[in-house]
Motif scaffolding. Structure first.
Motif, short mmCIF file in Angstrom:
data_model
loop_
_atom_site.label_atom_id
_atom_site.label_comp_id
_atom_site.label_asym_id
_atom_site.label_seq_id
_atom_site.Cartn_x
_atom_site.Cartn_y
_atom_site.Cartn_z
N ALA A 1 0.83 -1.20 0.00
CA ALA A 1 0.00 0.00 0.00
C ALA A 1 0.87 1.26 0.00
O ALA A 1 0.44 2.31 -0.47
N VAL A 2 2.08 1.16 0.50
CA VAL A 2 3.01 2.29 0.52
C VAL A 2 4.10 2.09 -0.54
O VAL A 2 4.46 3.01 -1.27
N PHE A 3 4.61 0.88 -0.62
CA PHE A 3 5.74 0.57 -1.49
C PHE A 3 5.41 0.78 -2.98
O PHE A 3 6.18 1.41 -3.71
N SER B 1 12.93 2.31 -7.42
CA SER B 1 12.20 1.11 -7.00
C SER B 1 13.08 0.13 -6.22
O SER B 1 12.67 -0.40 -5.19
N PHE B 2 14.28 -0.13 -6.72
CA PHE B 2 15.14 -1.10 -6.05
C PHE B 2 15.66 -0.55 -4.72
O PHE B 2 15.83 -1.29 -3.75
N TYR B 3 15.88 0.73 -4.67
CA TYR B 3 16.26 1.38 -3.42
C TYR B 3 15.13 1.22 -2.40
O TYR B 3 15.36 0.89 -1.23
N TYR B 4 13.89 1.46 -2.84
CA TYR B 4 12.74 1.29 -1.95
C TYR B 4 12.60 -0.16 -1.48
O TYR B 4 12.18 -0.41 -0.35
N SER C 1 12.50 -1.13 2.38
CA SER C 1 11.40 -1.97 2.86
C SER C 1 11.93 -3.22 3.56
O SER C 1 11.43 -3.62 4.62
N GLY C 2 12.96 -3.84 2.99
CA GLY C 2 13.57 -5.02 3.58
C GLY C 2 14.19 -4.74 4.94
O GLY C 2 14.03 -5.52 5.89
N ILE C 3 14.87 -3.62 5.06
CA ILE C 3 15.48 -3.24 6.35
C ILE C 3 14.39 -3.00 7.39
O ILE C 3 14.48 -3.47 8.52
N LEU D 1 11.78 -6.99 -4.00
CA LEU D 1 12.58 -6.92 -5.23
C LEU D 1 11.78 -7.38 -6.44
O LEU D 1 11.87 -6.78 -7.51
N LEU D 2 10.99 -8.42 -6.26
CA LEU D 2 10.15 -8.92 -7.36
C LEU D 2 9.11 -7.88 -7.77
O LEU D 2 8.91 -7.63 -8.97
#
Length: 171
Positions: A24-26, A37-40, A44-46, A131-132
């Motif tokens: 909903a945020v990502f 996108s990949f930075y996000y 998100s992972g952290i 990532l996907l």
């Protein structure tokens, strides 16, 4: 507050509180800035890793008491049975799917799953899922002018996840 910090905080809270899905945020952030996108996904992972740790520790420290504030007894019992039966596989499958991640953290703590195994699997699999999603959105932006429709898509995604959350809370 900038988007990066908001995403980090939301991902962290989402991992141990019953909030709408991280997508909903990502996704709206990725649509608004496809080059990030990949930075996000990393942010998100952290956040998910940190939040999973908090949920796990809350569960270990306070047991069923804290988990029952968020889910009912039946859901908790079913989850504990699945966690004890499937262990690491339950975390992997739950992390790769839209399964409510906050439940996983509490179940892992209640079942005394190895802390580092849980964090590695949960954080790693949720990071792979992000990532996907980022890769899919990035690839889609090559074929579709997503930025042209990003505001509308973002609003639709937010309405969908918030609606789903509200409906689930009412039942």
């Amino acid at each position: 507050m900038n988007a990066d910090l908001f995403l980090l905080i939301y991902a962290c809270l989402k991992a141990f509180l019953p909030l709408p899905s991280i997508e909903a945020v990502f996704v709206p952030l990725c649509l608004a800035a496809p080059t990030k996108s990949f930075y996000y996904a990393v942010v998100s992972g952290i956040g998910t890793f940190l939040g999973g740790y908090i949920g796990y520790e809350l569960s270990v420290s306070y047991g069923r008491k804290v988990a029952l504030k968020l889910v009912n007894e039946e859901t908790l019992s079913e989850g504990e049975a699945a966690m004890q039966k499937y262990g690491a596989m339950a975390v992997i499958l739950g992390s790769l799917t839209p399964f409510p991640d906050f439940v996983l953290a509490y179940l892992a703590g209640l079942c005394r799953m190895n802390r580092w195994l849980f964090l590695l699997l949960d954080g790693g699999c949720r990071f792979m899922r992000s990532l996907l999603v980022a890769a899919t959105l990035s690839k889609a932006s090559e074929f579709i002018a997503i930025e042209k429709y990003s505001t509308l898509l973002s609003i639709l995604i937010l309405v969908y996840f918030l609606g789903k959350y509200v409906i689930r809370k009412k039942t």
